[in-house]
Design a protein around this motif. Structure first.
Motif, PDB file in Angstrom:
ATOM      1  N   TYR A   1     -30.002  40.372 170.832  1.00 15.81           N
ATOM      2  CA  TYR A   1     -29.254  39.349 170.120  1.00 15.81           C
ATOM      3  C   TYR A   1     -29.349  37.994 170.825  1.00 15.81           C
TER       4      TYR A   1
ATOM      5  N   TYR B   1     -26.825  22.720 165.543  1.00 15.43           N
ATOM      6  CA  TYR B   1     -27.663  23.875 165.220  1.00 15.43           C
ATOM      7  C   TYR B   1     -26.797  25.121 165.000  1.00 15.43           C
TER       8      TYR B   1
ATOM      9  N   TYR C   1     -30.945  42.557 160.796  1.00 16.40           N
ATOM     10  CA  TYR C   1     -30.282  42.196 162.060  1.00 16.40           C
ATOM     11  C   TYR C   1     -29.020  41.363 161.821  1.00 16.40           C
ATOM     12  N   VAL C   2     -29.012  40.551 160.760  1.00 16.17           N
ATOM     13  CA  VAL C   2     -27.869  39.654 160.537  1.00 16.17           C
ATOM     14  C   VAL C   2     -26.662  40.339 159.895  1.00 16.17           C
TER      15      VAL C   2
ATOM     16  N   CYS D   1     -16.946  38.195 168.103  1.00 13.58           N
ATOM     17  CA  CYS D   1     -18.217  37.601 168.554  1.00 13.58           C
ATOM     18  C   CYS D   1     -18.589  38.162 169.925  1.00 13.58           C
TER      19      CYS D   1
ATOM     20  N   TYR E   1     -35.813  38.579 170.713  1.00 15.52           N
ATOM     21  CA  TYR E   1     -35.193  37.728 169.693  1.00 15.52           C
ATOM     22  C   TYR E   1     -36.105  36.544 169.371  1.00 15.52           C
TER      23      TYR E   1
ATOM     24  N   ARG F   1     -29.980  32.895 155.342  1.00 16.82           N
ATOM     25  CA  ARG F   1     -30.816  33.397 156.445  1.00 16.82           C
ATOM     26  C   ARG F   1     -30.747  34.915 156.416  1.00 16.82           C
TER      27      ARG F   1
ATOM     28  N   ARG G   1     -39.077  37.549 167.381  1.00 16.50           N
ATOM     29  CA  ARG G   1     -38.680  37.891 166.010  1.00 16.50           C
ATOM     30  C   ARG G   1     -38.452  36.614 165.198  1.00 16.50           C
TER      31      ARG G   1
ATOM     32  N   CYS H   1     -20.878  41.286 170.480  1.00 16.22           N
ATOM     33  CA  CYS H   1     -22.331  41.214 170.283  1.00 16.22           C
ATOM     34  C   CYS H   1     -22.990  40.121 171.123  1.00 16.22           C
ATOM     35  N   HIS H   2     -22.308  38.993 171.305  1.00 12.66           N
ATOM     36  CA  HIS H   2     -22.947  37.867 172.024  1.00 12.66           C
ATOM     37  C   HIS H   2     -22.500  37.775 173.476  1.00 12.66           C
TER      38      HIS H   2
ATOM     39  N   MET I   1     -23.265  39.936 161.446  1.00 12.47           N
ATOM     40  CA  MET I   1     -22.845  38.531 161.386  1.00 12.47           C
ATOM     41  C   MET I   1     -22.289  38.172 160.008  1.00 12.47           C
TER      42      MET I   1
HETATM   43  C1  HEC Z   1     -22.270  42.882 165.037  1.00 12.53           C
HETATM   44  C2  HEC Z   1     -22.856  41.967 165.968  1.00 12.53           C
HETATM   45  C3  HEC Z   1     -22.527  40.487 165.828  1.00 12.53           C
HETATM   46  C4  HEC Z   1     -21.285  39.899 165.738  1.00 12.53           C
HETATM   47  C5  HEC Z   1     -19.930  40.570 165.687  1.00 12.53           C
HETATM   48  C6  HEC Z   1     -21.531  38.483 165.731  1.00 12.53           C
HETATM   49  N1  HEC Z   1     -22.865  38.217 165.795  1.00 12.53           N
HETATM   50 FE1  HEC Z   1     -23.742  36.395 165.786  1.00 12.53          FE
HETATM   51  N2  HEC Z   1     -25.566  37.247 165.645  1.00 12.53           N
HETATM   52  C7  HEC Z   1     -25.811  38.607 165.728  1.00 12.53           C
HETATM   53  C8  HEC Z   1     -27.233  38.828 165.540  1.00 12.53           C
HETATM   54  C9  HEC Z   1     -27.918  40.184 165.595  1.00 12.53           C
HETATM   55  C10 HEC Z   1     -27.827  37.568 165.338  1.00 12.53           C
HETATM   56  C11 HEC Z   1     -29.306  37.285 165.097  1.00 12.53           C
HETATM   57  C12 HEC Z   1     -29.676  37.683 163.716  1.00 12.53           C
HETATM   58  C13 HEC Z   1     -31.157  37.641 163.499  1.00 12.53           C
HETATM   59  O1  HEC Z   1     -31.900  38.246 164.274  1.00 12.53           O
HETATM   60  O2  HEC Z   1     -31.579  36.988 162.545  1.00 12.53           O
HETATM   61  C14 HEC Z   1     -26.761  36.589 165.422  1.00 12.53           C
HETATM   62  C15 HEC Z   1     -26.933  35.217 165.284  1.00 12.53           C
HETATM   63  C16 HEC Z   1     -25.950  34.284 165.513  1.00 12.53           C
HETATM   64  C17 HEC Z   1     -26.154  32.859 165.507  1.00 12.53           C
HETATM   65  C18 HEC Z   1     -27.479  32.142 165.305  1.00 12.53           C
HETATM   66  C19 HEC Z   1     -28.134  32.002 166.664  1.00 12.53           C
HETATM   67  C20 HEC Z   1     -29.492  31.358 166.679  1.00 12.53           C
HETATM   68  O3  HEC Z   1     -30.004  31.133 167.796  1.00 12.53           O
HETATM   69  O4  HEC Z   1     -30.043  31.080 165.624  1.00 12.53           O
HETATM   70  C21 HEC Z   1     -24.941  32.279 165.797  1.00 12.53           C
HETATM   71  C22 HEC Z   1     -24.665  30.807 165.936  1.00 12.53           C
HETATM   72  C23 HEC Z   1     -23.980  33.347 165.945  1.00 12.53           C
HETATM   73  N3  HEC Z   1     -24.618  34.553 165.768  1.00 12.53           N
HETATM   74  C24 HEC Z   1     -22.625  33.171 166.223  1.00 12.53           C
HETATM   75  C25 HEC Z   1     -21.672  34.188 166.151  1.00 12.53           C
HETATM   76  C26 HEC Z   1     -20.243  33.977 166.213  1.00 12.53           C
HETATM   77  C27 HEC Z   1     -19.577  32.647 166.485  1.00 12.53           C
HETATM   78  C28 HEC Z   1     -19.650  35.194 166.005  1.00 12.53           C
HETATM   79  C29 HEC Z   1     -18.181  35.498 165.874  1.00 12.53           C
HETATM   80  C30 HEC Z   1     -17.518  34.801 164.797  1.00 12.53           C
HETATM   81  C31 HEC Z   1     -20.725  36.168 165.865  1.00 12.53           C
HETATM   82  N4  HEC Z   1     -21.930  35.526 165.943  1.00 12.53           N
HETATM   83  C32 HEC Z   1     -20.525  37.532 165.666  1.00 12.53           C
HETATM   84  C33 HEC Z   1     -24.874  39.587 165.923  1.00 12.53           C
HETATM   85  C34 HEC Z   1     -23.510  39.418 165.851  1.00 12.53           C
END
Ligand code: HEC
Ligand code: HEC
Length: 219
Positions: free
Chosen positions: A55, A65, A90-91, A40, A171, A78, A174, A43-44, A94
């Motif tokens: 992101y 949420y 984009y997702v 996580c 973001y 989603r 979008r 990316c975050h 994830m």
């Molecule tokens: C490869 C990059 C990547 C990784 C690794 C990743 N994410 Fe994400 N995440 C994203 C992106 C890009 C989005 C937004 C997708 C979209 O635009 O719809 C997102 C969206 C989310 C959201 C929704 C946020 C919202 O405001 O709606 C959550 C919660 C989240 N991620 C949690 C996590 C967690 C916890 C992990 C690890 C287990 C993780 N992500 C790993 C790229 C990543």
């Protein structure tokens, strides 16, 4: 009426409710472990507060949420739009990761992220014009976004609704466009459709820019 008894009962119920929702130190530690080991962070960003590219910021987001979004992303509900830079939605990153998480992992990482302070917004480059910010604030007020997200996106009226201030503007724009165009229909996004369908692209850009300048870390 027995006011004393009623008050005591209400206090007990409130206590029980908080005990049921407050995460234990153990759960928070496990949540941080998930975040650090399941990529996580890449990316975050650190503590969910320094996302890369466009992101979303996760630090200080509402717990319910966060849980719901991870579930709908995992389950392919989603979908969202395609990133022109990669040709993939984009997702995608994830979705690939979510299969490595158990339901406990999702709950714990959400509790940990929700417990973190929101970060101050990143300064926008180039700095937005005063007219654009004013247009954003006006559209937000006139369209009635405040009834669910609060006066400036920092006070959702329901614990299941997201905070939307201080986010990456790309973001946020979008997300609004995807919900308006019925690309994102998962979770509770249908609740917002009646409001966002009245916004044109210019208003969405203005609102996303204005919201991105609001510092939720001070609230
Ligand atoms: C490869 C990059 C990547 C990784 C690794 C990743 N994410 Fe994400 N995440 C994203 C992106 C890009 C989005 C937004 C997708 C979209 O635009 O719809 C997102 C969206 C989310 C959201 C929704 C946020 C919202 O405001 O709606 C959550 C919660 C989240 N991620 C949690 C996590 C967690 C916890 C992990 C690890 C287990 C993780 N992500 C790993 C790229 C990543
Ligand atoms: C009736 C309540 C309601 C109204 C009115 C509303 N929203 Fe929302 N909004 C929501 C909910 C609920 C979600 C989460 C949707 C989901 O579950 O995917 C959301 C999601 C969002 C998101 C995406 C957050 C993220 O992290 O992905 C943005 C941005 C947003 N709203 C902006 C707005 C703006 C701007 C307006 C006014 C034009 C507005 N909303 C009006 C309830 C509302």
């Amino acid at each position: 009426m027995q006011p004393i008894k009623t008050t005591a009962l209400a206090a007990l119920m409130a206590l029980a409710a908080s005990a049921a929702t407050a995460a234990s130190d153990e759960e928070l530690r496990a949540g941080k472990g998930v975040y650090m080991t399941k990529t996580c962070l890449a990316c975050h960003g650190r503590e969910g507060a320094k996302p890369v590219l466009s992101y979303p910021m996760l630090a200080g987001q509402n717990e319910a949420y966060l849980i719901e979004q991870m579930e709908v992303i995992r389950d392919g509900e989603r979908v969202g739009t395609t990133d022109p830079a990669t040709g993939h939605p984009y997702v995608t990153g994830m979705v690939d990761i979510m299969h490595l998480l158990s339901e406990d992992d999702i709950n714990n990482v959400s509790a940990w992220l929700a417990s973190l302070p929101a970060a101050p917004p990143k300064p926008l480059d180039p700095a937005p014009s005063a007219e654009l910010l004013e247009a954003g604030e006006k559209a937000y007020r006139q369209l009635g976004c405040r009834s669910c997200h609060g006066p400036d996106g920092s006070r959702p009226s329901n614990k299941r609704y997201p905070f939307i201030s201080g986010m990456n503007p790309e973001y946020a724009a979008r997300a609004m466009t995807e919900i308006r165009d019925k690309v994102r229909t998962s979770g509770q996004s249908k609740l917002m459709f009646g409001t966002i369908r009245k916004a044109d692209d210019e208003e969405i850009l203005a609102m996303a820019t204005w919201l991105a300048t609001i510092d939720r870390s001070e609230k």
